[in-house]
Design a protein around this motif. Structure first.
Motif, short mmCIF file in Angstrom:
data_model
loop_
_atom_site.label_atom_id
_atom_site.label_comp_id
_atom_site.label_asym_id
_atom_site.label_seq_id
_atom_site.Cartn_x
_atom_site.Cartn_y
_atom_site.Cartn_z
N VAL B 184 0.83 -1.20 0.00
CA VAL B 184 0.00 0.00 0.00
C VAL B 184 0.87 1.25 0.00
O VAL B 184 0.62 2.20 -0.76
N LEU B 185 1.92 1.24 0.82
CA LEU B 185 2.82 2.40 0.86
C LEU B 185 3.49 2.62 -0.50
O LEU B 185 3.67 3.77 -0.93
N ASP B 186 3.80 1.53 -1.20
CA ASP B 186 4.42 1.66 -2.52
C ASP B 186 3.49 2.38 -3.49
O ASP B 186 3.92 3.24 -4.27
N VAL B 187 2.20 2.03 -3.43
CA VAL B 187 1.23 2.70 -4.30
C VAL B 187 1.16 4.19 -3.94
O VAL B 187 1.11 5.06 -4.82
N MET B 188 1.19 4.48 -2.64
CA MET B 188 1.11 5.87 -2.20
C MET B 188 2.35 6.66 -2.64
O MET B 188 2.25 7.84 -3.02
N LYS B 189 3.51 6.01 -2.57
CA LYS B 189 4.75 6.68 -3.01
C LYS B 189 4.68 7.03 -4.49
O LYS B 189 5.03 8.12 -4.91
N GLN B 190 4.18 6.06 -5.25
CA GLN B 190 4.07 6.24 -6.68
C GLN B 190 3.12 7.41 -6.99
O GLN B 190 3.38 8.24 -7.87
N LEU B 191 2.04 7.52 -6.21
CA LEU B 191 1.10 8.64 -6.36
C LEU B 191 1.78 9.97 -6.05
O LEU B 191 1.60 10.95 -6.77
N ALA B 192 2.54 9.98 -4.97
CA ALA B 192 3.23 11.21 -4.55
C ALA B 192 4.18 11.66 -5.65
O ALA B 192 4.24 12.85 -5.99
N THR B 193 4.88 10.70 -6.24
CA THR B 193 5.83 11.03 -7.32
C THR B 193 5.11 11.63 -8.51
O THR B 193 5.64 12.47 -9.23
N SER B 194 3.85 11.20 -8.74
CA SER B 194 3.12 11.69 -9.90
C SER B 194 2.57 13.10 -9.67
O SER B 194 1.89 13.65 -10.54
N ILE B 199 -2.73 14.41 1.78
CA ILE B 199 -2.62 14.68 3.21
C ILE B 199 -2.78 13.32 3.89
O ILE B 199 -3.80 12.66 3.71
N VAL B 200 -1.75 12.91 4.61
CA VAL B 200 -1.70 11.55 5.11
C VAL B 200 -1.58 11.54 6.62
O VAL B 200 -0.63 12.09 7.18
N VAL B 201 -2.58 10.94 7.28
CA VAL B 201 -2.45 10.68 8.72
C VAL B 201 -1.89 9.28 8.85
O VAL B 201 -2.46 8.33 8.30
N THR B 202 -0.75 9.13 9.52
CA THR B 202 -0.14 7.80 9.58
C THR B 202 0.77 7.67 10.78
O THR B 202 1.15 8.66 11.42
N HIS B 203 1.10 6.42 11.09
CA HIS B 203 2.14 6.14 12.09
C HIS B 203 3.38 5.59 11.42
O HIS B 203 4.31 5.16 12.10
N GLU B 204 3.40 5.57 10.07
CA GLU B 204 4.54 5.03 9.35
C GLU B 204 5.61 6.10 9.20
O GLU B 204 5.58 6.91 8.27
N MET B 205 6.56 6.12 10.11
CA MET B 205 7.57 7.19 10.12
C MET B 205 8.51 7.11 8.93
O MET B 205 8.97 8.12 8.42
N GLY B 206 8.77 5.87 8.48
CA GLY B 206 9.65 5.71 7.32
C GLY B 206 9.04 6.39 6.10
O GLY B 206 9.72 7.12 5.36
N PHE B 207 7.73 6.19 5.91
CA PHE B 207 7.02 6.81 4.80
C PHE B 207 7.05 8.33 4.95
O PHE B 207 7.32 9.06 3.99
N ALA B 208 6.76 8.81 6.17
CA ALA B 208 6.72 10.26 6.42
C ALA B 208 8.06 10.89 6.04
O ALA B 208 8.11 11.92 5.37
#
Lengths: 262, 250
Positions: B184-194, B199-208
């Motif tokens: 799921v994070l990979d899909v979100m990264k790909q979206l961010a790149t595009s 706006i993301v509420v998360t506990h995933e610090m690596g992603f942040a």
């Protein structure tokens, strides 16, 4: 009788088998209504000579059930929407309706619609069949309202949030998301109500609707043979309720998109 | 279609307050989100981060203050609301796919109903989006047949089908088994790149840290810090936030 679904070829999918069951049971009901006088006429006294009367009584019973059932479904949806409405007067009207028709005996309701209603509103002087259908429809509608309301409330809030956050209007959210899911949840209690309705339609005899119960009572009174008369009538009801249950089970499977049924 | 140039505020939040009974969950929150930006909101449970996200598309009402999204004032006007929600996509913690519809119908429903897209066009677009999130092969399944990670990827495709100006993510990986978080994070990264505004509420610090352009730290209903990820994670001065990061990362 629960195993009818397994009669279909194993290669058919769940939906195909459900659809086939629905169609078959529906056709069987129609065939029974059409042709039942024939086999019944071979039965011994006192059934054989009165086969035609039994067949006609059964047809009246089914007609009452279908008309009152359809009316009850509409009334049930309306009353359920009324009960969960944000508009207080709608809530009051729906609650009053359910309160009255669940809180008084059906027999009284049938008598009231036929005898008392024309006294209050002269235009509503109905024939026996229409009065019985109206009373039965109003009664089953009140019970359906509770079943449908429970279904509507059981749809998770997240579903509505997801639909609204996609920009779907309140109407489309109801039509596409809430109602189909609520209907599926309400289906078992609704079927229960319809099966009860089929049996309760016998109360129409008090105002002289010649449905199958009254037919058997009359023949019994003329022949003094209560056992064959009432056993035959009981069998006719059992056959009808069994076929209806088959249809409803198939409908449940048809809409079981979540694979909850085995 | 954009009235807002990249880098300028797409969403402005002015002195927003929100109470749940006696609890004051948003206290005079003022901030803005820019077009093309990935803002990551972090903070302890109950700090108000999800509530802020949900006020942005009116799943939650705010008691006072103003929120303006792409020129649309967020209020009780139904016309505004339908218009707003068509522009703001949302991905939920619990996916909230429609269980009675196939994956394909989940994705095509809103474009067909709201944008009045023709069936075939909606279908083609949906298959393209499903391909993007790696779910094209599952288009004819129902949600119950999919894993959590797969469901969440479909939910992202469903939001994208409305071609929103901004996508809100409310703890999108919190309900997932660890091995599904990455997909799921990979899909979100790909979206961010595009270039998608997110706006993301998360506990995933690596992603942040990796994907975020900005980190907003929520504490007791206030934005306690708003900083670029390098400063936030690399050179954190605030002892409370250091304590929080210590908890999360170990």
């Amino acid at each position: 009788m629960q195993r009818v679904l397994s009669l279909w070829p194993a290669s058919w999918g769940r939906q195909q088998r459900s659809t086939a069951t629905m169609i078959t049971a529906g056709v069987v009901i129609l065939l029974v209504l059409w042709l039942m006088a024939k086999p019944l006429s071979y039965a011994p006294e006192p059934i054989g000579p009165n086969a035609q009367a039994f067949a006609e009584g059964t047809r009246v019973t089914v007609e009452l059930t279908v008309i009152a059932g359809v009316a009850g479904l509409f009334l049930g949806v309306l009353a359920a929407l009324g009960k969960i409405s944000r508009v207080p007067p709608l809530r009051w009207v729906a609650s009053l309706y359910v309160w009255i028709f669940r809180g008084t005996p059906l027999l009284l309701q049938v008598l009231f619609v036929f005898f008392a209603l024309p006294e209050i509103i002269p235009k509503l002087k109905l024939d026996e069949f229409s009065a019985a259908a109206l009373a039965l429809g109003l009664n089953v509608g009140a019970y359906n309202a509770e079943a449908i309301r429970a279904g509507l409330l059981a749809v998770p809030k997240g579903q509505i949030e997801a639909a609204r956050s996609l920009g779907l209007s309140r109407w489309y959210t109801f039509v596409d998301i809430t109602f189909p899911q609520a209907f599926k949840i309400s289906l078992p209690p609704l079927v229960n109500n319809i099966v009860s309705l089929l049996k309760d339609s016998s109360l129409a005899y008090v105002i002289g609707v010649v449905e199958v119960s009254l037919v058997s009572t009359r023949i019994q009174a003329a022949t003094f043979q209560p056992v064959p008369c009432y056993v035959t009538t009981g069998c006719i009801y059992l056959l009808m309720t069994t076929l209806m249950t088959q249809i409803s089970n198939a409908v449940e499977r048809r809409f079981d998109h979540e694979g909850k049924l085995a | 279609m954009s009235a807002v140039a990249p880098g300028s505020p797409l969403i402005t939040v002015q002195k927003v307050n929100k109470h749940f009974g006696p609890a004051h969950v948003l206290k005079d929150v003022t901030t803005h989100f820019n077009a093309g930006e990935v803002a990551v909101i972090i903070g302890a449970s109950g700090s108000g981060k999800s509530t802020l996200l949900r006020t942005l598309n009116r799943l939650e009402t705010h008691d006072s203050g103003t929120i303006i999204v792409d020129g649309i004032t967020v209020d009780d006007n139904h016309k505004h609301l339908d218009q707003l929600r068509a522009e703001v996509g949302m991905v939920f913690q619990q996916f909230n796919l429609f269980p009675h519809l196939t994956v394909l119908d989940n994705v095509t429903l809103a474009p067909r109903r709201v944008r009045k897209t023709a069936r075939e066009a909606a279908r083609a677009q949906a298959l393209e989006l499903l391909d993007r999130v790696g779910m094209k092969a599952h288009a004819h399944k129902h949600p119950f047949q999919l894993s959590g990670g797969q469901q969440q990827r479909v939910a992202i495709a469903r939001s994208l089908a409305m071609q929103p100006r901004v996508l809100l993510f409310d703890e999108p990986t919190s309900a997932l088994d660890p091995e599904m978080v990455k997909e799921v994070l990979d899909v979100m990264k790909q979206l961010a790149t595009s270039g998608m505004t997110m706006i993301v509420v998360t506990h995933e610090m690596g992603f942040a840290r990796e994907v975020g352009d900005r980190i907003l730290f929520f504490d007791k209903g206030c934005i306690a810090q708003d900083a670029p990820p390098d400063a936030f994670f690399g050179n954190q001065q605030d002892p409370r936030i250091r304590a929080f990061l210590g908890h999360i990362q170990h």
